[in-house]
Design a protein around this motif. Sequence first.
Motif, short mmCIF file in Angstrom:
data_model
loop_
_atom_site.label_atom_id
_atom_site.label_comp_id
_atom_site.label_asym_id
_atom_site.label_seq_id
_atom_site.Cartn_x
_atom_site.Cartn_y
_atom_site.Cartn_z
N LEU A 1 12.29 -1.53 0.63
CA LEU A 1 12.22 -1.90 2.04
C LEU A 1 12.69 -0.77 2.94
N ILE A 2 13.71 -0.06 2.49
CA ILE A 2 14.27 1.02 3.29
C ILE A 2 13.22 2.11 3.56
N VAL A 3 12.35 2.34 2.58
CA VAL A 3 11.29 3.34 2.76
C VAL A 3 10.17 2.78 3.62
N MET A 4 9.78 1.53 3.37
CA MET A 4 8.70 0.92 4.16
C MET A 4 9.09 0.82 5.63
N SER A 5 10.35 0.46 5.89
CA SER A 5 10.82 0.38 7.27
C SER A 5 10.80 1.77 7.94
N ALA A 6 11.25 2.77 7.20
CA ALA A 6 11.26 4.13 7.76
C ALA A 6 9.83 4.61 8.04
N LEU A 7 8.89 4.28 7.16
CA LEU A 7 7.49 4.67 7.36
C LEU A 7 6.91 3.99 8.60
N ALA A 8 7.14 2.66 8.72
CA ALA A 8 6.61 1.94 9.88
C ALA A 8 7.22 2.45 11.18
N THR A 9 8.53 2.68 11.17
CA THR A 9 9.21 3.17 12.38
C THR A 9 8.71 4.55 12.77
N ALA B 1 -0.18 -0.69 1.06
CA ALA B 1 -1.03 -1.04 -0.08
C ALA B 1 -1.29 0.17 -0.97
N LEU B 2 -1.50 1.32 -0.33
CA LEU B 2 -1.74 2.54 -1.11
C LEU B 2 -0.52 2.89 -1.96
N GLY B 3 0.67 2.71 -1.39
CA GLY B 3 1.88 2.95 -2.16
C GLY B 3 1.99 2.03 -3.36
N SER B 4 1.60 0.77 -3.17
CA SER B 4 1.63 -0.19 -4.28
C SER B 4 0.66 0.22 -5.38
N VAL B 5 -0.55 0.66 -4.99
CA VAL B 5 -1.55 1.09 -5.98
C VAL B 5 -1.05 2.34 -6.73
N CYS B 6 -0.49 3.29 -5.99
CA CYS B 6 0.02 4.52 -6.64
C CYS B 6 1.13 4.18 -7.63
N ILE B 7 2.02 3.29 -7.25
CA ILE B 7 3.08 2.86 -8.16
C ILE B 7 2.49 2.21 -9.40
N GLY B 8 1.48 1.36 -9.19
CA GLY B 8 0.85 0.68 -10.32
C GLY B 8 0.20 1.65 -11.29
N VAL B 9 -0.55 2.62 -10.76
CA VAL B 9 -1.21 3.61 -11.62
C VAL B 9 -0.18 4.42 -12.38
N LEU B 10 0.88 4.84 -11.68
CA LEU B 10 1.92 5.65 -12.31
C LEU B 10 2.62 4.88 -13.43
N ASP C 1 6.07 12.12 2.43
CA ASP C 1 7.35 12.07 1.73
C ASP C 1 7.86 10.65 1.58
N GLN C 2 7.49 9.76 2.53
CA GLN C 2 7.92 8.36 2.41
C GLN C 2 7.22 7.68 1.23
N PHE D 1 22.94 7.65 4.33
CA PHE D 1 22.99 7.21 5.72
C PHE D 1 23.07 8.37 6.70
N THR D 2 23.59 9.50 6.27
CA THR D 2 23.74 10.63 7.19
C THR D 2 22.62 11.65 7.09
N LEU D 3 22.14 11.91 5.87
CA LEU D 3 21.15 12.97 5.65
C LEU D 3 19.76 12.44 5.36
N GLY D 4 19.66 11.24 4.82
CA GLY D 4 18.36 10.70 4.43
C GLY D 4 18.36 10.28 2.97
N LEU D 5 17.33 9.53 2.60
CA LEU D 5 17.29 8.95 1.25
C LEU D 5 17.14 10.01 0.17
N LEU D 6 16.08 10.84 0.27
CA LEU D 6 15.85 11.84 -0.76
C LEU D 6 16.98 12.86 -0.83
#
Length: 815
Positions: free
Chosen positions: A122-130, A153-162, A312-313, A452-457
């Motif tokens: 969710l943290i990534v999906m929220s950051a992408l939408a924002t 949806a594309l992220g879900s498909v990529c995860i599934g293939v991987l 990157d998201q 929280f200060t620098l980012g997820l990755l």
Amino acid sequence: NAEYMGVVLATPTKREKMRTPLTANDIKSQLATKSSQYETSVRLPSKAATFLAPILYGVVDVALVLPSQIGYASVVFSHPRLTNYIPYLIKLFFMSTACHQLVHSVMDTLKFSGAGSQDAVLIVMSALATSLVSAVAENEVESVLPTCFISFALGSVCIGVLMFFASMFPRVVRVVQYIPLPVVGGFLAGVGLFLLRGGLTLVTDLSINELADHALFFDASLLKFMAPTIVLGWLIFYAKRRTQHFLVIPLSALLSVSLFYIILAACGSSLDDAKAGGWVYADLAPPSPFYQAWKYFDFGEMKWGMLASNADQLLKMVFIYPIAALLCSSAVETSLGLEFDYQKELKLAGVSNMVTGLVGGMPGSRYVVVSIMNGKALSKLNTRLAGLTSAALHIILVVVDVPILSVVPKFFFGGILVSIGIELCSEWLVDARKRMTTLDLIISYVCVACIFTLGLLQGLGITFALSAISFDVQYSRTAILRPVPLRPSSTMRVGEVRKQLKKLRRKIVMFSCQGYLFFGTGRQLQDQVSTTVKENLLADPAEKLEYFVLDCHLLRGLDSSAGNVLDKVKRTLETHGISLVFAHLSREIKRFLEKEGLLYRPPNATDDDCDLEQAKLNDGHTFNCIAVPDVDSALEWCENALLAHQPLRSQSIASELPQLAPFTELASELMVEPTQSNLEAIATYFERLHLTKGAILFQSGHQSTAVFVVESGSVLCSIPLPGGGYKKLSMVTANGLIGQTDYVLGETHSFETKVVSATAHLLRIDDTKMKQMQKERLDLFCAWQQLLLKDFAYNVRDGYFERLRADSEEDVRKA
């Protein structure tokens, strides 16, 4: 047995009073009574119960996850510009859960498993939408919605293939499971704080994009919204901790919503007033008809440039998902006492996410709470009906327009998110003290702070680096070297050679190297060699060290810096005239050392070669670093090298009588004067054999009719293995005896022998010659018998007591 059965069937009180054993009729009567009692008190589930129980639990599953999914949608579209589109996302979350649940119900080996949308991403999906919404003007929000929904949806498909392709490679599965615990704990605690923040932003309508924006939560006017949210979240968390009952969330929904409307009525306010005050969402029209939820899946409106700038998201989503999915499976596995096949788990996750992504859904995995609850209640029913019921109800929720957001107060959905956030933070920041070291716990805290200060990755990258450094420091303190007590090699030595070797063996020292040799642990090896060299300088000249044996059968690998360490060790030993002998090197490590120039490999050498020629360079100088197949070969090589320059008494005698030279060594072993008459007598009874490499003296199972004495060369004694190959028993060299044990016992040979040197000369005496010697030369016969007896005694001592002494020294060292 009537008496035994009477004791078993009787209660303790009856057993005390019982004077005589029960009869067979008494036993039958008690068994019949107990059987009837069991049938009336514990009945097997009826067909109706077997059918209705899974359906009931399917309904409960939906009641459990429904508020969470609505909360997830509110978190992903937490930006104020996206509030009007939350109903569209809720429909997609419902469809995602239906698809995940349907795939798991059909394919999962855990038939009662629950599945749905994954909270960890969710943290990534929220950051992408924002990020997408912030890049356009307020009146152009709809223009980026296709990019937003298709990206999910594309992220879900990529995860599934991987995941699907990763399931085909067992090593990949193991690598995914090797993620350091501080990274996992820090990430999940970060997700918990993100959900906690999401619950508060949901009820306050704040947009938190920067670290400084968190100061907005201290606005006193927002306290009225945040207080009930935090209290409700804490109460749900506390109730789940205390009872683990499946009705906690449904009852919380019923009580909180009822209390809200009671207070609303008591204050004389209406639902419209609550909406105007920000307690309930304003009328958000759900997509009608339901398939309008997919109207934004228009590839013609897709802004690929914006997606590329936010790639990157998607990478974060693909990176985070496997960790969270495997953690969920591990939690269910531990709680239910099961054992999952993680290759199948990855395949299941792959298919589930591919199917869900193709219908426009979100990434998902196994639901921990639902799976555990169903497992404890439905595991014996062996049915998939609960999951199918849950999937069907979610599809109904997609099709039917239910205005949940317009009647349920915001603080309930926010409280659900806060309860999940508190649970994750409590588990990985507080309770983790019981299963993490202090250093690992600190690294987890650093991970949360960095996320929280620098980012997820950036936060995960720093945590990975800190975990690696922590491991290196701690592992470098682990002892990788331990001294190994010396023992004789399996090569048979006799007479004067054995006595000399017992003194010369002090010139050998052996250590075992285990684990991983790298820049952190290489210093231990250097320090040990320096200590050994210093002790050698103070030793008696007759006991000066000549060979340093390093047993590497527990050495798992080394890095490039280890080559520099070993080169320093070799040069230090070479300066003091000490040879370095590697035993049991793996093929990869041996090739690395040869590439580094630390080992010399003659052009035609094999791995079994361990003769003196292997230790010479092309220019003729002795090379002081060699590798041999195993420890026994290393000890044998060192012993042979020590004996090579030790003259024996019989050599001077042989020079005077060259024609009888082959029998002088045997005469010396028989302790008879090597006169011409004695040597001629020995030649009468012993037949001299000349054999080449590969010749077999006898095989296992053959009748023992003779004893052999090795004059020169080497003969391998081994036991053939059922699947092919052989197991080495001993190597017999000059003056060694072969076949004496089986001959004396009158049994068939228990092993086989083969010449392994280029040539070998042996002396053979059979049963006929033995009897002839007993009649004609009783003195020689008695000397021969005494030689056999002495050989037995030496073999017992060297083969048992010496190894027992070495093991005792090892036990003392460990203590």
